[in-house]
Design a protein around this motif. Structure first.
Motif, PDB file in Angstrom:
ATOM      1  N   PRO A 164      51.849 -33.621   8.364  1.00  0.00           N
ATOM      2  CA  PRO A 164      53.082 -34.223   7.821  1.00  0.00           C
ATOM      3  C   PRO A 164      53.227 -34.002   6.316  1.00  0.00           C
ATOM      4  N   ALA A 165      52.097 -33.991   5.592  1.00  0.00           N
ATOM      5  CA  ALA A 165      52.170 -33.777   4.141  1.00  0.00           C
ATOM      6  C   ALA A 165      52.698 -32.379   3.828  1.00  0.00           C
ATOM      7  N   VAL A 166      52.238 -31.387   4.567  1.00  0.00           N
ATOM      8  CA  VAL A 166      52.722 -30.016   4.367  1.00  0.00           C
ATOM      9  C   VAL A 166      54.196 -29.915   4.750  1.00  0.00           C
ATOM     10  N   ARG A 167      54.590 -30.594   5.833  1.00  0.00           N
ATOM     11  CA  ARG A 167      56.000 -30.571   6.251  1.00  0.00           C
ATOM     12  C   ARG A 167      56.901 -31.101   5.137  1.00  0.00           C
ATOM     13  N   VAL A 168      56.529 -32.250   4.586  1.00  0.00           N
ATOM     14  CA  VAL A 168      57.331 -32.863   3.521  1.00  0.00           C
ATOM     15  C   VAL A 168      57.327 -31.967   2.283  1.00  0.00           C
ATOM     16  N   SER A 169      56.180 -31.449   1.922  1.00  0.00           N
ATOM     17  CA  SER A 169      56.080 -30.598   0.736  1.00  0.00           C
ATOM     18  C   SER A 169      56.921 -29.332   0.881  1.00  0.00           C
ATOM     19  N   LEU A 170      56.888 -28.703   2.038  1.00  0.00           N
ATOM     20  CA  LEU A 170      57.702 -27.501   2.250  1.00  0.00           C
ATOM     21  C   LEU A 170      59.186 -27.810   2.097  1.00  0.00           C
ATOM     22  N   ARG A 171      59.612 -28.942   2.615  1.00  0.00           N
ATOM     23  CA  ARG A 171      61.032 -29.287   2.547  1.00  0.00           C
ATOM     24  C   ARG A 171      61.470 -29.675   1.134  1.00  0.00           C
ATOM     25  N   LEU A 172      60.603 -30.380   0.415  1.00  0.00           N
ATOM     26  CA  LEU A 172      60.978 -30.851  -0.921  1.00  0.00           C
ATOM     27  C   LEU A 172      60.674 -29.836  -2.026  1.00  0.00           C
ATOM     28  N   ARG A 173      59.566 -29.119  -1.891  1.00  0.00           N
ATOM     29  CA  ARG A 173      59.107 -28.250  -2.976  1.00  0.00           C
ATOM     30  C   ARG A 173      59.150 -26.765  -2.647  1.00  0.00           C
ATOM     31  N   GLY A 174      59.268 -26.407  -1.377  1.00  0.00           N
ATOM     32  CA  GLY A 174      59.307 -25.009  -0.995  1.00  0.00           C
ATOM     33  C   GLY A 174      57.912 -24.429  -0.773  1.00  0.00           C
ATOM     34  N   TYR A 175      57.900 -23.202  -0.272  1.00  0.00           N
ATOM     35  CA  TYR A 175      56.645 -22.553   0.083  1.00  0.00           C
ATOM     36  C   TYR A 175      55.728 -22.325  -1.120  1.00  0.00           C
ATOM     37  N   ASN A 176      56.252 -21.716  -2.187  1.00  0.00           N
ATOM     38  CA  ASN A 176      55.392 -21.355  -3.325  1.00  0.00           C
ATOM     39  C   ASN A 176      54.638 -22.548  -3.894  1.00  0.00           C
ATOM     40  N   ARG A 177      55.338 -23.631  -4.130  1.00  0.00           N
ATOM     41  CA  ARG A 177      54.676 -24.807  -4.718  1.00  0.00           C
ATOM     42  C   ARG A 177      53.735 -25.492  -3.726  1.00  0.00           C
ATOM     43  N   THR A 178      54.110 -25.484  -2.443  1.00  0.00           N
ATOM     44  CA  THR A 178      53.231 -26.064  -1.424  1.00  0.00           C
ATOM     45  C   THR A 178      51.937 -25.262  -1.335  1.00  0.00           C
ATOM     46  N   PHE A 179      52.074 -23.939  -1.254  1.00  0.00           N
ATOM     47  CA  PHE A 179      50.885 -23.092  -1.156  1.00  0.00           C
ATOM     48  C   PHE A 179      50.024 -23.221  -2.404  1.00  0.00           C
ATOM     49  N   ALA A 180      50.657 -23.233  -3.562  1.00  0.00           N
ATOM     50  CA  ALA A 180      49.903 -23.343  -4.819  1.00  0.00           C
ATOM     51  C   ALA A 180      49.122 -24.656  -4.882  1.00  0.00           C
ATOM     52  N   SER A 181      49.708 -25.741  -4.387  1.00  0.00           N
ATOM     53  CA  SER A 181      48.987 -27.012  -4.422  1.00  0.00           C
ATOM     54  C   SER A 181      47.803 -27.001  -3.457  1.00  0.00           C
TER      55      SER A 181
END
Length: 152
Positions: free
Chosen positions: A27-44
């Protein structure tokens, strides 16, 4: 047939930890992808890997256990995850165990519709892919397991 609690209790402690990591991360990755996008999610996710202490490499049979625990977590979460969410979590959990894994993304066009698919490979073999679904997609030459380039 065992109920879920009995199956959970029968797991070793590493499997239980992987299961709970997947339950929290999906769920954390789902929310992050929707709010921050792929690049920022992957970087985190990448940053969290870099911050971990160096551990000895794990045996390759841990790959299958990690896949099983991610699948188990998917069964018990109320919302269905996308292949990108699943793949990011599987890739991260494998990397956390110092098991080499590559995040791959492919595309195809069927009946005039553009479609994309994400999967994880270990030693050139696609993981968690029913019926080798990834073979129906043209994978990008670039693997998506390195830190994305920053925008100028």
């Amino acid at each position: 047939m065992w109920n879920p609690v009995q199956r959970y209790r029968a797991l070793d402690s590493d499997s239980q930890r992987l299961f709970w990591s997947a339950v929290i991360l999906l769920p954390a990755v789902r929310v992050s992808l929707r709010l921050r996008g792929y690049n920022r999610t992957f970087a985190s996710l990448q940053k969290r890997l870099d911050a971990t202490a160096v551990k000895p490499p794990r045996p390759a049979h841990d790959v299958q256990r990690t896949i099983r625990m991610v699948r188990a977590a998917l069964r018990y979460l109320p919302a269905k995850s996308t292949c990108l969410e699943e793949s990011l979590v599987l890739w991260y959990l494998l990397q956390k165990q110092e098991i080499s894994a590559q995040l791959r993304i492919g595309v195809r066009k069927t009946e005039g519709k553009f479609e994309a698919h994400a999967w994880v490979e270990h030693e050139g073999v696609a993981l968690h892919q029913p019926d080798e679904m990834h073979r129906h997609y043209s994978a990008f030459d670039k693997e998506f397991s390195s830190t994305p380039a920053k925008k100028p």
